[in-house]
Motif scaffolding. Structure first.
Motif, PDB file in Angstrom:
ATOM      1  N   ALA A   1       0.825  -1.208   0.000  1.00 32.31           N
ATOM      2  CA  ALA A   1       0.000   0.000   0.000  1.00 32.31           C
ATOM      3  C   ALA A   1       0.861   1.260   0.000  1.00 32.31           C
ATOM      4  O   ALA A   1       2.021   1.251   0.387  1.00 32.31           O
ATOM      5  CB  ALA A   1      -0.898   0.004   1.219  1.00 32.31           C
ATOM      6  N   SER A   2       0.250   2.334  -0.442  1.00 33.59           N
ATOM      7  CA  SER A   2       0.869   3.640  -0.266  1.00 33.59           C
ATOM      8  C   SER A   2      -0.253   4.648  -0.082  1.00 33.59           C
ATOM      9  O   SER A   2      -1.419   4.309  -0.190  1.00 33.59           O
ATOM     10  CB  SER A   2       1.725   3.992  -1.482  1.00 33.59           C
TER      11      SER A   2
ATOM     12  N   LEU B   1      -3.063   4.764   5.353  1.00 32.18           N
ATOM     13  CA  LEU B   1      -3.930   5.290   6.406  1.00 32.18           C
ATOM     14  C   LEU B   1      -4.875   4.193   6.902  1.00 32.18           C
ATOM     15  O   LEU B   1      -5.073   4.008   8.101  1.00 32.18           O
ATOM     16  CB  LEU B   1      -4.725   6.475   5.840  1.00 32.18           C
ATOM     17  N   ASP B   2      -5.437   3.446   5.933  1.00 36.23           N
ATOM     18  CA  ASP B   2      -6.336   2.343   6.297  1.00 36.23           C
ATOM     19  C   ASP B   2      -5.616   1.343   7.200  1.00 36.23           C
ATOM     20  O   ASP B   2      -6.192   0.815   8.137  1.00 36.23           O
ATOM     21  CB  ASP B   2      -6.827   1.591   5.044  1.00 36.23           C
TER      22      ASP B   2
ATOM     23  N   LEU C   1       2.817   9.730   3.114  1.00 38.72           N
ATOM     24  CA  LEU C   1       2.400   9.292   4.441  1.00 38.72           C
ATOM     25  C   LEU C   1       2.041  10.487   5.320  1.00 38.72           C
ATOM     26  O   LEU C   1       1.047  10.466   6.051  1.00 38.72           O
ATOM     27  CB  LEU C   1       3.516   8.461   5.091  1.00 38.72           C
TER      28      LEU C   1
ATOM     29  N   LEU D   1      -3.240   6.742   0.710  1.00 37.68           N
ATOM     30  CA  LEU D   1      -4.422   6.512   1.522  1.00 37.68           C
ATOM     31  C   LEU D   1      -4.509   5.085   2.043  1.00 37.68           C
ATOM     32  O   LEU D   1      -5.050   4.839   3.103  1.00 37.68           O
ATOM     33  CB  LEU D   1      -5.685   6.815   0.714  1.00 37.68           C
ATOM     34  N   GLY D   2      -3.976   4.166   1.256  1.00 39.36           N
ATOM     35  CA  GLY D   2      -3.981   2.767   1.665  1.00 39.36           C
ATOM     36  C   GLY D   2      -3.250   2.587   2.989  1.00 39.36           C
ATOM     37  O   GLY D   2      -3.633   1.752   3.820  1.00 39.36           O
TER      38      GLY D   2
ATOM     39  N   THR E   1      -4.522   2.739  10.980  1.00 35.09           N
ATOM     40  CA  THR E   1      -5.609   3.175  11.849  1.00 35.09           C
ATOM     41  C   THR E   1      -5.839   2.169  12.977  1.00 35.09           C
ATOM     42  O   THR E   1      -5.894   0.963  12.735  1.00 35.09           O
ATOM     43  CB  THR E   1      -6.912   3.320  11.022  1.00 35.09           C
TER      44      THR E   1
END
Lengths: 487, 152
Positions: free
Chosen positions: B42-43, B48-49, B95, B45-46, B52
């Motif tokens: 991932a990079s 962020l998921d 990020l 927004l991914g 979290t």
């Protein structure tokens, strides 16, 4: 000769380079879109069991692994001569629709949106998602995040793993859906339809009601008269997952329609000495260079191309939006590259509506999800529509199903010739002798290729945000005269 | 404390697999309650998921700096991150931007993010092996992260 380098292309997965060459008079002479060469795929694939390909090929790309997984799985169906049961096909489409919703959402709000919502020449520090939510509101920002997360959750539920699914098998899928999961998906699907409607309204309010933007969209700098390609169903409606590949000419008339296996009869690749990418073109028109028109074999893929190549959408709200776009922009086909953003949002709504349909399909929870292959494998082709356009996987194996040859044509490669043309045309229109080359101007050139949603498949995750991304401008002696960012 | 060690990269592009390889190394010798080891490509927004809901996140990734020495390991913290965010803000969501977005939206984000970055050579050849210098850095990175986790 003055040389302008936009390197690496900003807001783009992977790394690429755009070089613009000026003549002594300061006008654009030529431009080149280059991407890093990825080496050794063929060798890497050789000797592996074909069943591994859906897992391996989806790693090629950090952006659309689900598209590779699906094209590869379909190539395996063909390779093993097996037809999956109907519920399996529906589950694949369910996952794929969720993927399209999430991916189109990301592109519009993160990559494309800032240019329009903040303005093409807005200060760079504001021209990003943070600027977008500062302007449009936190609520929309929250909806973007939620829509992505929920649809990734569907991918996880159906595909067995988030982002990189593990469910595609020759002849079907590995996991059925239960009623509880179905209900959850149905609710997310309905939310996604609302989000799709909202997104089109945002586009309407911010872009279409702004005359300056509409003028920019239809301006010659961002327009190319090309052929268009996309998958269609038996009624010539847009389909992301299956069907035949339809090609329409620059006047919108059907030029070709072919089954996946026949792709080599229609698409050939042109080689340029300065590019690692080979440029696909329509074999039966021929390569005439990086030029527009009916005599040039250059074609385009991606959302607008899909809409141009089809006769409509199968779902009601998307069909309504489809008709509105064509009536607003003067009928079919639409040749304006920037209209691709609009087409993308129409597809987002379509994917969400499909998700509702599939989640309510009585077959979707059926345990009949696999036809076991019994035939001897030999050769298979799988084609899907990736968010960025037509994606082709082609494998040849021995009788044990061990890969002997593998060929992929990815969406960005299909668009490569058109991307080059789009950059050159915008650069020629915008860079003028004596006119200062500002960051805003360079961004307007970037806007010519950003709609293609390029995916350079490089997926090299150099630490995000660590290295500055320079844009350098050189004078005719090769001396650096402008650099962005400055330090 | 919920801790995530996240290896970023791509397992089939030579040195870009370094993040995955370090996670593998940690997995072989390290396990404790409250600790999640994860690989991801991932990079933006991914990411962020993924981060979290954790209190603490350690990211391991490849990096390519101008004239950098292959296999060198950098330890970066949130301060470096905001500085680089300032430098790179015009571009793709990174990020730091994702983090800022998350904060604005009231998402439960980790209190502490540490980044280990390994200087790499080749990220464009299809291979599951790293180049020699990067290969040597893997056990060292595993040790560094194990030490980082040690004080929990």
């Amino acid at each position: 000769m003055r040389k302008i380098t936009i390197d690496p292309i900003t807001r783009l997965e992977g790394h690429g380079k755009i070089e613009i060459f000026l003549n002594d008079a300061g006008e654009v002479e030529n431009s080149y879109f280059q991407v890093p060469e990825l080496r050794g795929f063929e060798k890497f694939s050789e000797g592996r069991p074909a069943e591994d390909m859906p897992q391996i090929t989806q790693r090629i790309c950090g952006v659309c692994p689900e598209a590779h997984h699906m094209a590869s799985t379909k190539a395996l169906d063909d390779l093993f001569h097996v037809d999956p049961p109907s519920p399996a096909k529906k589950l694949r489409q369910l996952l794929y629709s969720a993927f399209m919703v999430a991916d189109h959402t990301t592109h519009f709000y993160i990559l494309a949106g800032p240019d329009f919502i903040m303005g093409p020449e807005a200060p760079v520090a504001e021209r990003n998602i943070l600027g977008v939510i500062a302007k449009v509101g936190l609520e929309l920002g929250g909806a973007v995040i939620k829509t992505r997360m929920q649809n990734h959750h569907i991918i996880h539920m159906v595909g067995g793993r988030a982002i990189h699914p593990v469910f595609g098998l020759p002849g079907g899928v590995s996991k059925a859906l239960n009623e509880e999961e179905r209900k959850e998906i149905e609710q997310i699907a309905k939310d996604s339809v609302e989000f799709g409607k909202l997104s089109l309204k945002v586009f309407d309010d911010i872009v279409l009601k702004n005359k300056e933007y509409v003028d920019m969209i239809v301006s010659d700098a961002y327009t190319h008269y090309t052929y268009y390609m996309g998958l269609v169903d038996e009624n010539n409606k847009v389909n992301f997952y299956d069907g035949k590949v339809r090609v329409v000419d620059p006047e919108g008339r059907e030029f070709a329609k072919y089954a996946p296996r026949e792709y080599l009869e229609h698409v050939a690749e042109h080689v340029e000495p300065w590019s690692y990418i080979k440029f696909p073109y329509l074999k039966n028109v021929g390569w005439k260079g990086f030029v527009d028109g009916k005599d040039s074999g250059v074609f385009r893929v991606a959302p607008l191309a899909r809409l141009n190549a089809a006769d409509g959408m199968t779902t009601p709200l998307a069909q309504e939006a489809y008709e509105k776009m064509y009536s607003t922009l003067g009928g079919k086909p639409v040749h304006h590259t920037l209209a691709m953003h609009w087409a993308r949002l129409i597809e987002l709504l379509y994917a969400a509506e499909r998700l509702v349909e599939l989640s309510q399909d009585p077959e979707i929870t059926s345990p009949d999800i696999r036809t076991i292959p019994t035939a001897v494998p030999d050769e298979g082709v799988g084609i899907v529509e990736a968010p960025r356009g037509t994606l082709i996987h082609h494998y040849v194996t021995d009788e044990r199903g061990v890969i002997k040859k593998a060929n992929l044509i990815v969406a960005t490669v299909n668009n490569a010739a058109a991307v080059n043309m789009s950059i050159k045309k915008a650069a020629m229109a915008l860079i003028k002798p004596g006119k200062e080359i500002t960051e805003g101007l360079l961004n307007r050139i970037e806007m010519a290729w950003r709609p293609y949603d390029l995916c350079l498949a490089c997926a090299s995750h150099n630490l995000p945000g660590y290295s500055p991304l320079p844009i350098a401008v050189y004078d005719s002696k090769g001396k650096l005269i402008k650099r962005f960012p400055e330090n | 404390m919920k801790t995530l060690v996240l290896g970023l990269g791509n397992p089939i592009f030579s040195d870009d697999s370094v993040g995955f390889r370090v996670i593998q190394g940690l997995r072989d010798k390290f396990s404790r309650p409250g600790l999640t080891l994860m690989e991801s490509s991932a990079s933006g927004l991914g990411l962020l998921d993924l981060i979290t809901g954790y209190d603490r996140v350690i990211i391991i990734d490849a990096i390519k700096t101008e004239g950098g020495q292959a296999g060198k390991i950098y330890r970066l913290n949130a301060e470096n991150l905001s500085a680089t965010r300032h430098l790179a803000s015009p571009h793709d969501i990174n990020l730091a931007t994702a983090f800022e977005l998350g904060k604005k939206l009231g998402i439960a984000l980790p209190q502490e993010i540490t980044i280990f970055a390994v200087e790499v050579v080749d990220v464009t050849t299809f291979s599951e092996k790293c180049t020699p210098e990067v290969e040597k850095a893997i056990p060292l990175a595993v040790t560094m992260i194990a030490e980082e986790l040690g004080g929990d």
